[in-house]
Design a protein around this motif. Sequence first.
Motif, PDB file in Angstrom:
ATOM      1  N   THR A  17       0.486  -1.436   0.064  1.00 12.73           N
ATOM      2  CA  THR A  17      -0.162   0.254   0.152  1.00 12.73           C
ATOM      3  C   THR A  17       0.844   1.292   0.194  1.00 12.73           C
ATOM      4  N   THR A  18       0.213   2.688  -0.605  1.00 10.67           N
ATOM      5  CA  THR A  18       0.704   3.554  -0.235  1.00 10.67           C
ATOM      6  C   THR A  18      -0.270   3.831   0.358  1.00 10.67           C
ATOM      7  N   GLN A  19      -0.931   4.062   0.729  1.00 11.73           N
ATOM      8  CA  GLN A  19      -1.780   4.132   2.246  1.00 11.73           C
ATOM      9  C   GLN A  19      -1.419   4.334   3.350  1.00 11.73           C
ATOM     10  N   THR A  20      -0.539   4.593   4.472  1.00 16.93           N
ATOM     11  CA  THR A  20       0.126   5.056   4.988  1.00 16.93           C
ATOM     12  C   THR A  20      -0.452   5.521   6.462  1.00 16.93           C
ATOM     13  N   ALA A  21      -1.759   6.349   6.416  1.00 15.23           N
ATOM     14  CA  ALA A  21      -2.848   7.014   7.097  1.00 15.23           C
ATOM     15  C   ALA A  21      -3.756   5.981   8.031  1.00 15.23           C
ATOM     16  N   THR A  22      -3.206   5.840   9.235  1.00 17.79           N
ATOM     17  CA  THR A  22      -4.582   4.300   9.449  1.00 17.79           C
ATOM     18  C   THR A  22      -5.776   4.568  10.397  1.00 17.79           C
ATOM     19  N   ALA A  23      -6.662   4.241   9.995  1.00 11.94           N
ATOM     20  CA  ALA A  23      -8.168   4.758  10.737  1.00 11.94           C
ATOM     21  C   ALA A  23      -8.922   3.580  11.652  1.00 11.94           C
ATOM     22  N   PRO A  24      -8.515   3.070  12.071  1.00 12.80           N
ATOM     23  CA  PRO A  24      -9.197   1.778  12.543  1.00 12.80           C
ATOM     24  C   PRO A  24     -10.811   1.715  12.847  1.00 12.80           C
ATOM     25  N   ALA A  25     -11.794   2.121  12.086  1.00  8.75           N
ATOM     26  CA  ALA A  25     -13.195   2.385  13.096  1.00  8.75           C
ATOM     27  C   ALA A  25     -13.762   1.329  12.820  1.00  8.75           C
ATOM     28  N   GLY A  26     -13.420   0.014  12.549  1.00  7.87           N
ATOM     29  CA  GLY A  26     -14.254  -0.960  12.230  1.00  7.87           C
ATOM     30  C   GLY A  26     -13.859  -2.407  13.540  1.00  7.87           C
ATOM     31  N   LEU A  27     -13.667  -2.073  14.141  1.00  6.46           N
ATOM     32  CA  LEU A  27     -13.155  -2.806  15.159  1.00  6.46           C
ATOM     33  C   LEU A  27     -14.481  -3.160  15.567  1.00  6.46           C
ATOM     34  N   THR A  28     -14.537  -4.682  16.333  1.00  7.97           N
ATOM     35  CA  THR A  28     -15.260  -5.116  16.547  1.00  7.97           C
ATOM     36  C   THR A  28     -15.251  -4.703  18.594  1.00  7.97           C
ATOM     37  N   GLU A  29     -16.307  -5.286  19.403  1.00 10.23           N
ATOM     38  CA  GLU A  29     -16.234  -4.882  20.670  1.00 10.23           C
ATOM     39  C   GLU A  29     -15.110  -5.760  21.395  1.00 10.23           C
ATOM     40  N   LEU A  30     -15.209  -6.900  20.720  1.00  9.64           N
ATOM     41  CA  LEU A  30     -13.553  -7.519  21.381  1.00  9.64           C
ATOM     42  C   LEU A  30     -12.228  -6.891  20.876  1.00  9.64           C
ATOM     43  N   GLU A  31     -12.516  -6.225  19.563  1.00  9.69           N
ATOM     44  CA  GLU A  31     -11.115  -5.568  19.656  1.00  9.69           C
ATOM     45  C   GLU A  31     -11.160  -4.284  20.228  1.00  9.69           C
ATOM     46  N   GLN A  32     -11.812  -4.284  20.739  1.00  8.81           N
ATOM     47  CA  GLN A  32     -12.098  -2.339  21.188  1.00  8.81           C
ATOM     48  C   GLN A  32     -10.963  -2.525  23.068  1.00  8.81           C
ATOM     49  N   ARG A  33     -11.352  -3.764  23.228  1.00  9.15           N
ATOM     50  CA  ARG A  33     -10.843  -4.124  24.415  1.00  9.15           C
ATOM     51  C   ARG A  33     -10.047  -4.730  24.691  1.00  9.15           C
ATOM     52  N   SER A  34      -9.282  -5.024  23.705  1.00 10.70           N
ATOM     53  CA  SER A  34      -8.206  -6.340  23.423  1.00 10.70           C
ATOM     54  C   SER A  34      -6.667  -5.711  22.154  1.00 10.70           C
ATOM     55  N   VAL A  35      -6.988  -4.293  20.886  1.00  8.71           N
ATOM     56  CA  VAL A  35      -6.110  -3.464  20.948  1.00  8.71           C
ATOM     57  C   VAL A  35      -5.746  -2.350  21.271  1.00  8.71           C
ATOM     58  N   ALA A  36      -4.933  -1.824  21.428  1.00  8.91           N
ATOM     59  CA  ALA A  36      -4.015  -0.566  21.850  1.00  8.91           C
ATOM     60  C   ALA A  36      -3.634   0.555  20.871  1.00  8.91           C
ATOM     61  N   GLY A  37      -3.285   0.228  19.656  1.00  8.74           N
ATOM     62  CA  GLY A  37      -2.850   1.192  18.888  1.00  8.74           C
ATOM     63  C   GLY A  37      -2.036   0.436  17.741  1.00  8.74           C
ATOM     64  N   LEU A  38      -1.530   0.757  16.786  1.00  8.92           N
ATOM     65  CA  LEU A  38      -0.656   0.353  15.215  1.00  8.92           C
ATOM     66  C   LEU A  38       0.299   0.537  15.378  1.00  8.92           C
ATOM     67  N   ARG A  39       1.151   0.376  14.543  1.00 12.02           N
ATOM     68  CA  ARG A  39       2.903   1.083  13.947  1.00 12.02           C
ATOM     69  C   ARG A  39       2.572   0.297  13.007  1.00 12.02           C
ATOM     70  N   TRP A  40       3.842   1.060  11.900  1.00  9.75           N
ATOM     71  CA  TRP A  40       4.559   0.783  11.236  1.00  9.75           C
ATOM     72  C   TRP A  40       6.569   0.648  11.948  1.00  9.75           C
ATOM     73  N   TRP A  41       6.917  -0.849  11.658  1.00  4.89           N
ATOM     74  CA  TRP A  41       7.808  -0.965  12.131  1.00  4.89           C
ATOM     75  C   TRP A  41       8.530  -1.412  10.442  1.00  4.89           C
ATOM     76  N   THR A  42       9.973  -0.860  10.493  1.00  5.02           N
ATOM     77  CA  THR A  42      11.038  -1.483   9.621  1.00  5.02           C
ATOM     78  C   THR A  42      11.565  -2.563   9.997  1.00  5.02           C
ATOM     79  N   SER A  43      11.988  -3.489   9.422  1.00  2.00           N
ATOM     80  CA  SER A  43      13.072  -4.999   9.474  1.00  2.00           C
ATOM     81  C   SER A  43      13.482  -4.853  10.675  1.00  2.00           C
ATOM     82  N   ALA A  44      14.295  -3.826  10.756  1.00  2.90           N
ATOM     83  CA  ALA A  44      15.393  -3.251  11.877  1.00  2.90           C
ATOM     84  C   ALA A  44      15.040  -3.730  12.837  1.00  2.90           C
TER      85      ALA A  44
END
Length: 164
Positions: free
Chosen positions: A99-126
């Motif tokens: 993807t070239t779309q790097t901005a994130t907007a997790p708007a479709g999380l289930t109720e369980l995901e809302q209670r168990s996902v603290a965020g997200l980030r892009w990681w380099t291999s290093a």
Amino acid sequence: MREAAEPRRVARVILLDPEDRILLLHGHEPDDPTTTWWFTPGGGLEGEESREEAALRELAEETGITEVELGPVLWRRYCSFPFAGRRWDQDEWYYLARTTQTATAPAGLTELEQRSVAGLRWWTSAELSAARETVYPDRLAELLQRLLDEGPPSVPLVLAPEIV
């Protein structure tokens, strides 16, 4: 004697941006945010959808990213783990996506995901190789580096089962 249920069919995404960074979600047990891990976007198939359809749907729900070029299946694995008060047995397929779309907007999380996902980030291999945090699947840093060095495998690699 009870027959074992079929494992949940899951599609996961190895999403890479133009700089070959991988997007991971930060998760934890819903009632205990002290034990955390990182994992790839994805989830279970719904209804009659294909794994490819599930991969794209889950990616959109969990990250808001819809501008994706879905590639081949890279890896397959069986895993079994306790989460949210039950045991999850999963047959996971990992798709390469770009993807070239790097901005994130997790708007479709289930109720369980809302209670168990603290965020997200892009990681380099290093960064992933240097991480001391728990990351799923096991050996993701090594698998990512191999993917970047050699390209996708000609047939999906079957990873060792992970049973926690």
